[in-house]
Design a protein around this motif. Structure first.
Motif, PDB file in Angstrom:
ATOM      1  N   TRP A 167      -8.888   5.981 -27.031  1.00  0.00           N
ATOM      2  CA  TRP A 167      -9.026   6.440 -28.476  1.00  0.00           C
ATOM      3  C   TRP A 167      -7.861   6.412 -29.189  1.00  0.00           C
ATOM      4  N   LYS A 168      -7.195   5.339 -28.966  1.00  0.00           N
ATOM      5  CA  LYS A 168      -5.989   5.198 -29.649  1.00  0.00           C
ATOM      6  C   LYS A 168      -5.952   3.462 -29.886  1.00  0.00           C
ATOM      7  N   PHE A 169      -5.188   3.150 -30.935  1.00  0.00           N
ATOM      8  CA  PHE A 169      -4.858   1.764 -30.720  1.00  0.00           C
ATOM      9  C   PHE A 169      -4.173   1.336 -29.935  1.00  0.00           C
ATOM     10  N   ASP A 170      -4.148   0.131 -29.440  1.00  0.00           N
ATOM     11  CA  ASP A 170      -3.302  -0.388 -28.616  1.00  0.00           C
ATOM     12  C   ASP A 170      -1.767  -0.637 -29.089  1.00  0.00           C
ATOM     13  N   LYS A 171      -0.719  -0.399 -28.280  1.00  0.00           N
ATOM     14  CA  LYS A 171       0.755  -0.598 -28.562  1.00  0.00           C
ATOM     15  C   LYS A 171       1.142  -2.056 -27.991  1.00  0.00           C
ATOM     16  N   THR A 172       1.569  -2.969 -28.840  1.00  0.00           N
ATOM     17  CA  THR A 172       2.034  -4.132 -28.328  1.00  0.00           C
ATOM     18  C   THR A 172       3.361  -4.425 -28.890  1.00  0.00           C
ATOM     19  N   ALA A 173       4.106  -5.425 -28.341  1.00  0.00           N
ATOM     20  CA  ALA A 173       5.308  -5.999 -28.404  1.00  0.00           C
ATOM     21  C   ALA A 173       5.402  -7.448 -28.051  1.00  0.00           C
ATOM     22  N   GLU A 174       6.098  -8.108 -28.756  1.00  0.00           N
ATOM     23  CA  GLU A 174       6.087  -9.686 -28.698  1.00  0.00           C
ATOM     24  C   GLU A 174       7.401  -9.975 -28.762  1.00  0.00           C
ATOM     25  N   LYS A 175       7.777 -11.273 -27.815  1.00  0.00           N
ATOM     26  CA  LYS A 175       8.965 -12.069 -28.073  1.00  0.00           C
ATOM     27  C   LYS A 175       8.618 -13.551 -27.709  1.00  0.00           C
ATOM     28  N   LYS A 176       8.917 -14.357 -28.681  1.00  0.00           N
ATOM     29  CA  LYS A 176       8.663 -15.827 -28.560  1.00  0.00           C
ATOM     30  C   LYS A 176       9.923 -16.406 -27.638  1.00  0.00           C
ATOM     31  N   ILE A 177       9.501 -17.381 -26.823  1.00  0.00           N
ATOM     32  CA  ILE A 177      10.245 -18.113 -26.130  1.00  0.00           C
ATOM     33  C   ILE A 177      10.222 -19.559 -26.478  1.00  0.00           C
ATOM     34  N   THR A 178      11.247 -20.227 -26.245  1.00  0.00           N
ATOM     35  CA  THR A 178      11.625 -21.729 -26.610  1.00  0.00           C
ATOM     36  C   THR A 178      11.346 -22.667 -25.388  1.00  0.00           C
ATOM     37  N   PHE A 179      10.095 -23.265 -25.257  1.00  0.00           N
ATOM     38  CA  PHE A 179       9.754 -23.950 -24.180  1.00  0.00           C
ATOM     39  C   PHE A 179       9.929 -25.508 -24.374  1.00  0.00           C
ATOM     40  N   VAL A 180      10.946 -26.148 -23.623  1.00  0.00           N
ATOM     41  CA  VAL A 180      11.256 -27.613 -23.799  1.00  0.00           C
ATOM     42  C   VAL A 180      10.581 -28.339 -22.607  1.00  0.00           C
ATOM     43  N   SER A 181       9.927 -29.057 -22.726  1.00  0.00           N
ATOM     44  CA  SER A 181       9.287 -30.017 -21.685  1.00  0.00           C
ATOM     45  C   SER A 181      10.157 -30.894 -21.118  1.00  0.00           C
ATOM     46  N   LYS A 182      10.259 -30.939 -19.765  1.00  0.00           N
ATOM     47  CA  LYS A 182      11.073 -32.038 -19.134  1.00  0.00           C
ATOM     48  C   LYS A 182      10.105 -33.188 -18.530  1.00  0.00           C
ATOM     49  N   PHE A 183       8.993 -33.201 -19.000  1.00  0.00           N
ATOM     50  CA  PHE A 183       7.860 -34.424 -18.240  1.00  0.00           C
ATOM     51  C   PHE A 183       7.886 -35.723 -19.084  1.00  0.00           C
ATOM     52  N   PHE A 184       8.968 -36.288 -18.463  1.00  0.00           N
ATOM     53  CA  PHE A 184       8.953 -37.651 -19.295  1.00  0.00           C
ATOM     54  C   PHE A 184       8.958 -38.684 -18.214  1.00  0.00           C
ATOM     55  N   PRO A 185       8.078 -39.133 -17.756  1.00  0.00           N
ATOM     56  CA  PRO A 185       7.809 -40.189 -16.699  1.00  0.00           C
ATOM     57  C   PRO A 185       8.547 -41.473 -16.990  1.00  0.00           C
ATOM     58  N   HIS A 186       8.970 -42.033 -15.648  1.00  0.00           N
ATOM     59  CA  HIS A 186       9.961 -43.396 -15.594  1.00  0.00           C
ATOM     60  C   HIS A 186      11.204 -43.262 -16.826  1.00  0.00           C
ATOM     61  N   LEU A 187      11.736 -41.914 -16.491  1.00  0.00           N
ATOM     62  CA  LEU A 187      12.981 -41.703 -17.520  1.00  0.00           C
ATOM     63  C   LEU A 187      13.879 -42.772 -17.255  1.00  0.00           C
ATOM     64  N   GLN A 188      14.269 -43.308 -16.112  1.00  0.00           N
ATOM     65  CA  GLN A 188      15.257 -44.313 -15.674  1.00  0.00           C
ATOM     66  C   GLN A 188      14.894 -45.695 -16.768  1.00  0.00           C
ATOM     67  N   CYS A 189      13.592 -45.876 -16.584  1.00  0.00           N
ATOM     68  CA  CYS A 189      13.206 -47.283 -17.401  1.00  0.00           C
ATOM     69  C   CYS A 189      13.271 -46.936 -19.000  1.00  0.00           C
ATOM     70  N   LEU A 190      13.290 -45.718 -19.456  1.00  0.00           N
ATOM     71  CA  LEU A 190      13.405 -45.472 -20.845  1.00  0.00           C
ATOM     72  C   LEU A 190      15.017 -45.853 -21.184  1.00  0.00           C
ATOM     73  N   MET A 191      15.945 -45.895 -20.205  1.00  0.00           N
ATOM     74  CA  MET A 191      17.288 -46.282 -20.474  1.00  0.00           C
ATOM     75  C   MET A 191      17.425 -47.836 -20.823  1.00  0.00           C
ATOM     76  N   LEU A 192      16.776 -48.804 -20.403  1.00  0.00           N
ATOM     77  CA  LEU A 192      16.719 -50.081 -20.506  1.00  0.00           C
ATOM     78  C   LEU A 192      16.746 -50.313 -22.123  1.00  0.00           C
ATOM     79  N   LYS A 193      17.319 -51.449 -22.438  1.00  0.00           N
ATOM     80  CA  LYS A 193      17.369 -52.072 -23.817  1.00  0.00           C
ATOM     81  C   LYS A 193      16.044 -52.590 -24.170  1.00  0.00           C
ATOM     82  N   GLN A 194      15.801 -52.767 -25.586  1.00  0.00           N
ATOM     83  CA  GLN A 194      14.537 -53.358 -25.859  1.00  0.00           C
ATOM     84  C   GLN A 194      14.991 -54.440 -26.894  1.00  0.00           C
ATOM     85  N   VAL A 195      14.079 -55.484 -26.742  1.00  0.00           N
ATOM     86  CA  VAL A 195      14.278 -56.805 -27.566  1.00  0.00           C
ATOM     87  C   VAL A 195      12.945 -57.228 -28.023  1.00  0.00           C
TER      88      VAL A 195
END
Length: 399
Positions: free
Chosen positions: A133-161
């Motif tokens: 018989w009471k309103f719910d009490k809530t508290a929030e805290k945002k977090i910063t998520f940085v994805s590290k899912f980058f397939p073929h990362l070493q190939c991304l370091m090759l030059k482009q022509v």
């Protein structure tokens, strides 16, 4: 006087940026301060990550397009509600109560945090206290998520022509040749892209080489898309006169707080492109465009330390570059909020039946004809050639 004085949720940072990635563990505490004895039905903390998209399309009638996709939801109970349907109450005495929690983020691919004009990707911690018989009490805290899912990362370091040839007409005559090189494909915020263009202006027009780094955000909902383009950096070189050659180079700076590339979200994508073009009056500008991937700084430093991939991988290790021909570049299957994971048992294996043993066949023997090793037909000058029947003896099996 209210029974609950305060409710807060905090987490321990893993790095200076306060970011989290796939596989990391979030540790923290929830602090609850109560002024008098309080009956609690349930009390928990959860971490969740959701992507949301919404925009309105104008016309004769306004149409709203929206979509939601959930990527993460983990929950930890401090006071759990009864499972038999009866609401058992736990009475908390006055004072400050501290509850510790720990969540391990799954190692599956999830998109980075994002906030745009028509959508956002938000990860947050949420503590919730329920009372009768009471309103719910809530508290929030945002977090910063940085994805590290980058397939073929070493190939991304090759030059482009890229090479571009264009024949000019109408107001100009002649041909333009442009060869452009970019030092690599992936950059971290704060790094510099080195662009070199070799231009052969074999035409009657003057032209100005320019480079343009821009961002493309695509929102998807209800089978429709909403595009949003913006300029990140733009530079111009010196004028190139008619019938002349010139090499132009630029150092294109990636802003320090630039948002990372997002290609593993179903409803929001963030991509970058580097366009090099020749600005010619009264003519279609010849141009070449390169994809650019913005990655987290820690991935960039690791990839620079590892160096470029070997150009001749050994056949025994075809996965040396981290390439998986079955997996797409960035996409992976995701679960919607209405979906659930089901673990299916493996099929019953069939008992192994060894093959019947048979005697190994004997190796066939080959006996050359006696004359084959002793006769040299090319050295015979006076004698007639041997008879056909001598070379291929008649056999009864041929009848």
């Amino acid at each position: 006087m209210p029974a609950i004085k305060s409710l807060t949720v905090l987490y321990d940072a893993l790095n200076e940026e306060g970011t989290f990635s796939e596989g990391d563990t979030i540790r923290g505490k929830v602090t609850l301060a109560v002024e008098k004895p309080t009956a609690v039905q349930s009390f928990f903390v959860k971490v969740k990550g959701d992507a949301q998209v919404r925009w309105t399309r104008s016309g004769n009638q306004k149409h709203a397009h929206s979509a939601v996709c959930r990527y993460l939801k983990l929950k930890h109970f401090f006071i759990e509600e009864s499972s038999n349907g009866r609401r058992c109450k736990t009475v908390l005495p006055p004072g400050v109560h501290v509850y510790n929690f720990s969540f391990t983020i799954p190692s599956t691919s999830m998109p980075s945090s994002f906030n745009g004009t028509h959508g956002k990707i938000v990860y947050k911690l949420e503590a919730k206290l329920s009372r009768s018989w009471k309103f719910d009490k809530t508290a929030e805290k945002k977090i910063t998520f940085v994805s590290k899912f980058f397939p073929h990362l070493q190939c991304l370091m090759l030059k482009q022509v890229a090479v571009k040839d264009k024949e000019l007409g109408i107001f100009s005559s002649g041909k333009v040749h442009m060869e452009v090189t970019v030092d690599r494909k992936a950059y971290a915020p704060g790094e510099t892209a080195v662009v070199v263009a070799k231009i052969n202006n074999n035409s009657s027009s003057d032209m100005t080489p320019k480079v343009h780094l821009y961002q493309v955000i695509v929102y998807t909902a209800s089978g429709r898309t909403k595009h949003e383009n913006s300029t990140v950096n733009k530079m111009a070189g010196h004028n190139i006169g008619a019938h002349s050659e010139k090499e132009v180079s630029w150092a294109v700076k990636i802003p320090t707080h630039q948002k990372p590339t997002i290609k593993n979200c179903k409803i929001i994508s963030v991509e970058y492109f580097l366009k090099v073009y020749l600005d010619i009056s009264f003519a279609f500008d010849p141009e070449v465009t390169f994809p650019v991937i913005i990655i987290p700084p820690n991935l960039a430093s690791a990839s620079h330390h590892a160096g470029p991939p070997a150009m001749n991988p050994s056949p025994a290790a075809p996965m040396a570059w981290g390439f998986n021909p079955v997996m797409s570049s960035y996409d992976s299957p995701f679960l919607h909020s209405s979906s659930s994971s089901v673990l299916h048992p493996p099929l019953n294996p069939q008992p192994f039946q060894p093959p019947e043993s048979h005697p190994a066949p004997s190796t066939p023997s080959y006996d050359p004809l006696p004359f084959m090793g002793a006769t040299n037909f090319l050295s015979q000058s006076d004698e007639p050639p041997p008879a056909y029947s001598l070379i291929f003896p008649f056999s009864a099996n041929d009848e």
